[in-house]
Scaffold this active site. Structure first.
Site, PDB file in Angstrom:
ATOM      1  N   ASN A  87      76.552  83.976 116.653  1.00 56.41           N
ATOM      2  CA  ASN A  87      74.891  83.817 116.633  1.00 56.41           C
ATOM      3  C   ASN A  87      74.531  83.521 114.996  1.00 56.41           C
ATOM      4  O   ASN A  87      75.060  83.657 114.098  1.00 56.41           O
ATOM      5  CB  ASN A  87      74.434  85.149 116.798  1.00 56.41           C
ATOM      6  CG  ASN A  87      74.687  85.747 118.097  1.00 56.41           C
ATOM      7  OD1 ASN A  87      74.600  84.919 119.172  1.00 56.41           O
ATOM      8  ND2 ASN A  87      74.937  86.965 118.439  1.00 56.41           N
ATOM      9  N   GLN A  94      70.929  86.949 115.466  1.00 52.12           N
ATOM     10  CA  GLN A  94      71.640  87.174 114.725  1.00 52.12           C
ATOM     11  C   GLN A  94      71.021  88.394 113.698  1.00 52.12           C
ATOM     12  O   GLN A  94      69.770  88.287 113.330  1.00 52.12           O
ATOM     13  CB  GLN A  94      71.935  85.986 113.435  1.00 52.12           C
ATOM     14  CG  GLN A  94      73.170  86.699 112.486  1.00 52.12           C
ATOM     15  CD  GLN A  94      73.455  85.511 111.388  1.00 52.12           C
ATOM     16  OE1 GLN A  94      73.087  84.561 111.394  1.00 52.12           O
ATOM     17  NE2 GLN A  94      74.428  85.932 110.620  1.00 52.12           N
ATOM     18  N   HIS A 100      80.197  86.246 111.418  1.00 53.99           N
ATOM     19  CA  HIS A 100      81.202  86.631 112.246  1.00 53.99           C
ATOM     20  C   HIS A 100      81.102  86.172 113.498  1.00 53.99           C
ATOM     21  O   HIS A 100      80.216  85.858 113.858  1.00 53.99           O
ATOM     22  CB  HIS A 100      80.753  88.375 112.324  1.00 53.99           C
ATOM     23  CG  HIS A 100      79.465  88.674 112.919  1.00 53.99           C
ATOM     24  ND1 HIS A 100      78.110  88.371 112.111  1.00 53.99           N
ATOM     25  CD2 HIS A 100      78.791  88.961 113.887  1.00 53.99           C
ATOM     26  CE1 HIS A 100      77.097  88.793 112.545  1.00 53.99           C
ATOM     27  NE2 HIS A 100      77.764  89.002 113.955  1.00 53.99           N
ATOM     28  N   HIS A 102      81.957  86.835 117.385  1.00 52.76           N
ATOM     29  CA  HIS A 102      82.301  87.909 118.356  1.00 52.76           C
ATOM     30  C   HIS A 102      83.297  87.448 119.394  1.00 52.76           C
ATOM     31  O   HIS A 102      82.977  86.630 120.139  1.00 52.76           O
ATOM     32  CB  HIS A 102      80.855  87.930 119.213  1.00 52.76           C
ATOM     33  CG  HIS A 102      79.784  88.594 118.527  1.00 52.76           C
ATOM     34  ND1 HIS A 102      79.159  89.968 118.943  1.00 52.76           N
ATOM     35  CD2 HIS A 102      78.796  88.057 117.821  1.00 52.76           C
ATOM     36  CE1 HIS A 102      78.142  90.058 118.030  1.00 52.76           C
ATOM     37  NE2 HIS A 102      77.963  88.843 117.300  1.00 52.76           N
TER      38      HIS A 102
END
Ligand code: AMP
Length: 114
Positions: A87, A94, A100, A102
């Site tokens: 995101n 986000q 990061h 997922h």
């Protein structure tokens, strides 16, 4: 020095998390609010806030994130497939401003995503 992000504090063991993988570039741990039987966050040690903040010099950082995700997927036995989501920014919802990935697996996903 800038304040550490939540995910840096997890990587540094200052905040507990279920760490499932780490290497020189990345750390991966189980999401606290899993959206699938396997839901792991793969986080580069470098605290880039969002994909929009990446620089050309970060090419290897993000390549290593993808390779780490592949390693975690293998480790988790996700032979039927898995989904990777990153995101970026408010429209994508986000919430933690340290890039990061997922890694989601263990169930069948639909498309398009919500
Ligand atoms: P995003 O909305 O893409 O920024 O994702 C942030 C993710 O971090 C969410 O899925 C949260 O459930 C997860 N999260 C937040 N705090 C923690 C934590 N302390 N340990 C593990 N996952 C977390």
């Amino acid at each position: 020095m800038a304040e550490k992000t939540l995910f840096q504090r997890i990587a540094d063991r200052e905040i507990p998390a279920q760490i499932v993988y780490e290497d020189d570039w990345c750390v991966a741990f189980r999401d606290i609010s899993p959206q699938a039987p396997t839901h792991v966050l793969v986080v580069p040690r470098k605290p880039v806030p969002t994909l929009d903040d990446l620089e050309d010099a970060d090419a290897e950082v993000m390549g290593r994130v993808l390779l780490a995700a592949r390693n975690v997927a293998r480790q988790e036995g996700l032979s039927g497939g898995w989904r990777a989501v990153i995101n970026c920014g408010p429209d994508a919802q986000q919430t933690v401003f340290h890039v990061h990935l997922h890694l989601l697996g263990g169930r069948r996903f639909t498309w398009p995503p919500g």
